[in-house]
Design an enzyme around this catalytic site. Structure first.
Site, PDB file in Angstrom:
ATOM      1  N   CYS A 113      -2.166   3.657   3.390  1.00 41.88           N
ATOM      2  CA  CYS A 113      -2.396   2.771   2.266  1.00 41.88           C
ATOM      3  C   CYS A 113      -2.004   3.160   1.236  1.00 41.88           C
ATOM      4  CB  CYS A 113      -2.388   1.724   2.962  1.00 41.88           C
ATOM      5  SG  CYS A 113      -1.172   0.101   3.567  1.00 41.88           S
ATOM      6  N   CYS A 135      -2.466  -4.892   3.389  1.00 43.65           N
ATOM      7  CA  CYS A 135      -2.655  -5.186   4.572  1.00 43.65           C
ATOM      8  C   CYS A 135      -4.046  -5.580   5.355  1.00 43.65           C
ATOM      9  CB  CYS A 135      -1.663  -4.070   5.173  1.00 43.65           C
ATOM     10  SG  CYS A 135      -3.440  -2.629   5.299  1.00 43.65           S
ATOM     11  N   GLU A 178      -4.617   1.490  -1.111  1.00 42.77           N
ATOM     12  CA  GLU A 178      -5.987   1.226  -1.190  1.00 42.77           C
ATOM     13  C   GLU A 178      -6.839   1.892  -0.559  1.00 42.77           C
ATOM     14  OE1 GLU A 178      -3.382  -0.842  -0.258  1.00 42.77           O
ATOM     15  OE2 GLU A 178      -3.092  -2.912  -0.261  1.00 42.77           O
TER      16      GLU A 178
END
Ligand code: THU
Length: 161
Positions: free
Chosen positions: A72, A111, A74
């Protein structure tokens, strides 16, 4: 039996209400979506971190034909920042997502795995990380990841830590 209620404080605002630094961080997250490698989902995510020295570090999602190995935006940003600047705390993370030719209407929330990693960053530096979730309709912000990950697992749950 007792019942424990957990509440989360979420600020809701629009881009027009942001100060210049917050605008800059959100713009950096939006711009980072252009560097996503997302040929499979076509969901382009960008993350921008504000470090305690004022520096902004970005990341984007990096997909793989072996889907679970995707990382991801992040975590790409955080792992890069923590490996380049291991002594600098992260103050904020802004997240934006671009799909079907535009940024998403709804706020892009991290997430579960990314929430866990942001939680580790808070524990590591002993400072809260505010999470800014951009959406065209509204922006959500929490002042600490604990608002998005209550009862989180951390080093205190491990023996001898
Ligand atoms: N994705 C992120 O980069 N960050 C999130 O918090 C949610 C999901 C990516 C992973 C995958 O490349 C795509 O979005 C679709 O799930």
């Amino acid at each position: 039996m007792k019942v424990k209620n957990i509440t989360a404080k979420i600020q809701v605002y629009t881009i027009e209400e942001c100060d210049s630094l917050k605008k800059k961080l959100i713009e950096a997250a939006k711009e980072a979506t252009t560097r996503a490698y997302a040929p499979y989902s076509k969901f382009h995510v960008g993350a921008a971190l504000l470090l305690e020295n004022g520096e902004i570090v970005t990341g984007s999602n990096q997909e793989n034909a072996a889907y679970p190995t995707t990382l991801c935006a992040e975590r790409t940003a955080i792992f890069y920042a923590n490996s380049q600047y291991p002594d600098l705390a992260v103050k904020s993370i802004a997240i934006a997502a671009f799909a079907d030719g535009d940024f998403t209407e709804e706020s892009c929330a991290p997430c579960g795995s990314c929430r866990q990693v942001i939680s580790e960053v808070e524990n590591r530096f002993g400072k809260p990380v505010s999470v800014i979730m951009y959406g065209k309709k509204h922006i959500y912000e929490v002042s600490s990841i604990q608002d998005l990950l209550p009862l989180s697992f951390g080093k205190e749950n491990l023996p001898e830590n």
